[in-house]
Design a protein around this motif. Structure first.
Motif: not given
Length: 120
Positions: A48, A74, A107
């Motif tokens: 991620t 994220s 994430g």
């Protein structure tokens, strides 16, 4: 007995799908501005894009004392990640959506950046 397992399986599938659907709802939307500290691609099983933004000022925690005001986020899109790489160490304005709960493949945080602008 087959009917019981069929009903149990159906409930598990519907429940799991509902959970994923609800967790993906947008809880809040907004912007944050500050200095982009880092952006990286990390993870063992699920890779991620994760980053940190210094919002400025200080924050006082009971356990840590005084620390910098760092906001973690994220990124889903590769294009946004590549833009962020060019802005490391610079002032940026990030547009985000907060989800109820992030799944491991999405994430580490519930804040997802979808647009970035450099602040001049």
């Amino acid at each position: 007995m087959k009917r019981f397992f069929f009903i149990l399986l159906t409930l598990a599938i519907v429940g799991g799908a509902s959970y994923l659907w609800v967790c993906n709802w947008t809880y809040s939307e907004g912007t944050r501005a500050g200095t982009l500290i880092k952006i990286s691609n990390k993870g063992v099983v699920f890779k991620t894009y994760e980053g940190q933004l210094n919002l400025g000022g200080f924050r006082q925690n009971a356990s840590d004392g005084v620390s910098g005001n760092i906001w973690e986020f994220s990124v889903w899109q590769n294009e946004v990640y590549e833009k962020l790489q060019n802005y490391e160490g610079k002032q940026v304005k990030l547009y985000y959506r907060e989800k109820y709960k992030a799944m491991p493949w999405q994430g580490d945080t519930n804040y997802f950046i979808y647009q970035v602008e450099e602040v001049k």
